[in-house]
Design a protein around this motif. Sequence first.
Motif, PDB file in Angstrom:
ATOM      1  N   ARG A 188       0.830  -1.188   0.021  1.00 14.65           N
ATOM      2  CA  ARG A 188      -0.016   0.070  -0.158  1.00 14.65           C
ATOM      3  C   ARG A 188       0.934   1.137  -0.007  1.00 14.65           C
ATOM      4  O   ARG A 188       0.651   2.393  -0.576  1.00 14.65           O
ATOM      5  N   VAL A 189       1.980   1.133   0.748  1.00 10.99           N
ATOM      6  CA  VAL A 189       2.853   2.351   1.005  1.00 10.99           C
ATOM      7  C   VAL A 189       3.533   2.754  -0.478  1.00 10.99           C
ATOM      8  O   VAL A 189       3.554   3.744  -0.930  1.00 10.99           O
ATOM      9  N   PHE A 190       3.788   1.685  -0.977  1.00 11.50           N
ATOM     10  CA  PHE A 190       4.417   1.591  -2.713  1.00 11.50           C
ATOM     11  C   PHE A 190       3.637   1.816  -3.692  1.00 11.50           C
ATOM     12  O   PHE A 190       4.110   1.505  -4.865  1.00 11.50           O
ATOM     13  N   ALA A 191       2.316   1.993  -3.493  1.00 10.37           N
ATOM     14  CA  ALA A 191       1.370   1.850  -4.633  1.00 10.37           C
ATOM     15  C   ALA A 191       1.943   2.910  -5.553  1.00 10.37           C
ATOM     16  O   ALA A 191       1.952   4.202  -5.058  1.00 10.37           O
ATOM     17  N   GLY A 192       2.037   2.694  -6.752  1.00  8.43           N
ATOM     18  CA  GLY A 192       2.425   3.715  -7.967  1.00  8.43           C
ATOM     19  C   GLY A 192       3.867   3.744  -7.810  1.00  8.43           C
ATOM     20  O   GLY A 192       4.370   4.518  -8.860  1.00  8.43           O
TER      21      GLY A 192
ATOM     22  N   ARG B  36       7.754  11.709  -4.351  1.00  8.75           N
ATOM     23  CA  ARG B  36       7.334  10.506  -3.721  1.00  8.75           C
ATOM     24  C   ARG B  36       8.200   9.900  -2.864  1.00  8.75           C
ATOM     25  O   ARG B  36       7.801   8.940  -2.147  1.00  8.75           O
ATOM     26  N   VAL B  37       9.556   9.914  -2.907  1.00  6.73           N
ATOM     27  CA  VAL B  37      10.720   9.314  -2.090  1.00  6.73           C
ATOM     28  C   VAL B  37       9.983   9.758  -0.509  1.00  6.73           C
ATOM     29  O   VAL B  37       9.898   9.026   0.532  1.00  6.73           O
ATOM     30  N   ALA B  38       9.744  11.045  -0.497  1.00  9.09           N
ATOM     31  CA  ALA B  38       9.440  11.533   1.222  1.00  9.09           C
ATOM     32  C   ALA B  38       8.287  10.683   1.574  1.00  9.09           C
ATOM     33  O   ALA B  38       8.062  10.165   2.657  1.00  9.09           O
ATOM     34  N   ARG B  39       7.170  10.716   0.739  1.00 10.64           N
ATOM     35  CA  ARG B  39       5.839   9.984   1.043  1.00 10.64           C
ATOM     36  C   ARG B  39       6.133   8.589   1.399  1.00 10.64           C
ATOM     37  O   ARG B  39       5.649   8.347   2.324  1.00 10.64           O
ATOM     38  N   SER B  40       6.607   7.915   0.563  1.00 12.26           N
ATOM     39  CA  SER B  40       6.718   6.538   0.586  1.00 12.26           C
ATOM     40  C   SER B  40       7.772   6.257   1.877  1.00 12.26           C
ATOM     41  O   SER B  40       7.716   5.371   2.410  1.00 12.26           O
ATOM     42  N   GLY B  41       8.960   7.017   1.859  1.00 13.28           N
ATOM     43  CA  GLY B  41       9.827   6.517   2.810  1.00 13.28           C
ATOM     44  C   GLY B  41       9.476   7.122   4.366  1.00 13.28           C
ATOM     45  O   GLY B  41       9.639   6.160   5.043  1.00 13.28           O
ATOM     46  N   ALA B  42       8.648   7.980   4.452  1.00 15.79           N
ATOM     47  CA  ALA B  42       8.071   8.389   5.754  1.00 15.79           C
ATOM     48  C   ALA B  42       7.256   7.505   6.210  1.00 15.79           C
ATOM     49  O   ALA B  42       7.112   6.979   7.381  1.00 15.79           O
ATOM     50  N   GLU B  43       6.020   6.879   5.243  1.00 12.55           N
ATOM     51  CA  GLU B  43       5.031   5.914   5.732  1.00 12.55           C
ATOM     52  C   GLU B  43       5.895   4.502   5.978  1.00 12.55           C
ATOM     53  O   GLU B  43       5.744   3.948   7.057  1.00 12.55           O
ATOM     54  N   LEU B  44       6.762   4.091   4.991  1.00  8.36           N
ATOM     55  CA  LEU B  44       7.633   3.149   5.385  1.00  8.36           C
ATOM     56  C   LEU B  44       8.356   2.991   6.414  1.00  8.36           C
ATOM     57  O   LEU B  44       8.355   1.982   7.449  1.00  8.36           O
ATOM     58  N   LEU B  45       9.043   3.985   6.683  1.00  8.83           N
ATOM     59  CA  LEU B  45      10.034   3.876   7.705  1.00  8.83           C
ATOM     60  C   LEU B  45       9.359   3.921   9.045  1.00  8.83           C
ATOM     61  O   LEU B  45       9.858   3.459  10.240  1.00  8.83           O
ATOM     62  N   SER B  46       8.156   4.625   9.057  1.00  7.94           N
ATOM     63  CA  SER B  46       7.404   4.781  10.631  1.00  7.94           C
ATOM     64  C   SER B  46       7.014   3.381  10.739  1.00  7.94           C
ATOM     65  O   SER B  46       6.899   2.767  11.949  1.00  7.94           O
ATOM     66  N   LEU B  47       6.416   2.680   9.633  1.00 11.69           N
ATOM     67  CA  LEU B  47       6.086   1.268   9.855  1.00 11.69           C
ATOM     68  C   LEU B  47       7.026   0.379  10.379  1.00 11.69           C
ATOM     69  O   LEU B  47       6.816  -0.521  11.197  1.00 11.69           O
ATOM     70  N   LEU B  48       8.273   0.780  10.300  1.00  7.55           N
ATOM     71  CA  LEU B  48       9.443  -0.171  10.602  1.00  7.55           C
ATOM     72  C   LEU B  48       9.681   0.474  11.994  1.00  7.55           C
ATOM     73  O   LEU B  48      10.953  -0.257  12.294  1.00  7.55           O
ATOM     74  N   GLY B  49       9.290   1.198  12.387  1.00  4.56           N
ATOM     75  CA  GLY B  49       9.473   1.868  13.933  1.00  4.56           C
ATOM     76  C   GLY B  49      10.376   3.096  13.994  1.00  4.56           C
ATOM     77  O   GLY B  49      10.843   3.359  15.188  1.00  4.56           O
ATOM     78  N   ALA B  50      10.715   3.792  12.906  1.00  2.38           N
ATOM     79  CA  ALA B  50      11.366   5.080  12.856  1.00  2.38           C
ATOM     80  C   ALA B  50      10.632   6.088  13.222  1.00  2.38           C
ATOM     81  O   ALA B  50       9.466   6.293  13.147  1.00  2.38           O
ATOM     82  N   GLN B  51      11.117   7.128  13.847  1.00  2.00           N
ATOM     83  CA  GLN B  51      10.696   8.315  13.935  1.00  2.00           C
ATOM     84  C   GLN B  51      11.206   9.260  12.911  1.00  2.00           C
ATOM     85  O   GLN B  51      12.293   9.450  12.573  1.00  2.00           O
ATOM     86  N   VAL B  52      10.203   9.721  12.007  1.00  4.71           N
ATOM     87  CA  VAL B  52      10.496  10.560  10.677  1.00  4.71           C
ATOM     88  C   VAL B  52      10.263  11.950  10.811  1.00  4.71           C
ATOM     89  O   VAL B  52       9.119  12.308  11.315  1.00  4.71           O
ATOM     90  N   PHE B  53      11.313  12.768  10.842  1.00  3.72           N
ATOM     91  CA  PHE B  53      11.231  14.113  10.975  1.00  3.72           C
ATOM     92  C   PHE B  53      11.331  14.823   9.307  1.00  3.72           C
ATOM     93  O   PHE B  53      12.552  14.796   8.766  1.00  3.72           O
ATOM     94  N   CYS B  54      10.357  15.531   8.845  1.00  3.24           N
ATOM     95  CA  CYS B  54      10.550  16.054   7.307  1.00  3.24           C
ATOM     96  C   CYS B  54      10.536  17.552   7.655  1.00  3.24           C
ATOM     97  O   CYS B  54       9.904  18.086   8.238  1.00  3.24           O
ATOM     98  N   ALA B  55      11.675  18.063   7.060  1.00  3.71           N
ATOM     99  CA  ALA B  55      11.895  19.676   7.004  1.00  3.71           C
ATOM    100  C   ALA B  55      11.979  20.184   5.911  1.00  3.71           C
ATOM    101  O   ALA B  55      12.581  19.611   4.847  1.00  3.71           O
ATOM    102  N   GLY B  56      11.598  21.373   5.758  1.00  2.00           N
ATOM    103  CA  GLY B  56      11.756  21.942   4.377  1.00  2.00           C
ATOM    104  C   GLY B  56      10.873  23.495   4.383  1.00  2.00           C
ATOM    105  O   GLY B  56      10.289  23.533   5.438  1.00  2.00           O
ATOM    106  N   PRO B  57      10.972  24.077   3.429  1.00  2.00           N
ATOM    107  CA  PRO B  57      10.490  25.610   3.398  1.00  2.00           C
ATOM    108  C   PRO B  57       8.853  25.301   3.368  1.00  2.00           C
ATOM    109  O   PRO B  57       8.274  24.418   2.986  1.00  2.00           O
TER     110      PRO B  57
END
Length: 182
Positions: A11-15, A45-66
């Motif tokens: 589901r995370v990697f749909a598309g 897409r890297v941020a979206r799929s990475g954030a969801e997958l990494l959090s599923l694997l137990g990581a805390q994901v912090f996304c920063a940008g303007p």
Amino acid sequence: MAVGAELGIDRVFAGVRPEDKASKVSALQQEGKKVAIVGDILHSRVARSGAELLSLLGAQVFCAGPPSLLPQSLPGAHLTPRLEEALEEADAVMVLRLQKERMEAGLVHLEDYVARYQVTEKRLALAKPQAPLLHPGPMNRDVELEGTLADSARSLVNRQVQNGVAVRMAVLYHLLVGREKA
């Protein structure tokens, strides 16, 4: 049940292309880790799929940008316009490419982006000392990332490229030759 289905990876990697999915999953061991993703989160897409997958694997994901390049929300991620907050004590730092069309559309000004969001040696020092530096490419040296960091000992950029090539070759072989001969 397949591991991918159990974790919701499909589901995370749909598309997302299968070879990209495989290369990301094969590189992940993030239980209990803090991962910073920096850059154009809104269009990535890297941020979206990475954030969801990494959090599923137990990581805390912090996304920063303007603020103009941050979505309203992102499942599995804490969003912040403060680069330092994302980098502080990060176990891994992934930097995303700033695309020229975003600058041309006025979503961000290059000089402001470099001054506030470029990952520099000084800013990377906020992360843990052994935190690897990642970039999915292509890279704009000295824009999203200080050029010397791309070639530093902490950088896994070249390994990411090599792994991506190997996974793509395996997928192509499988598709062209088939399972019987694999």
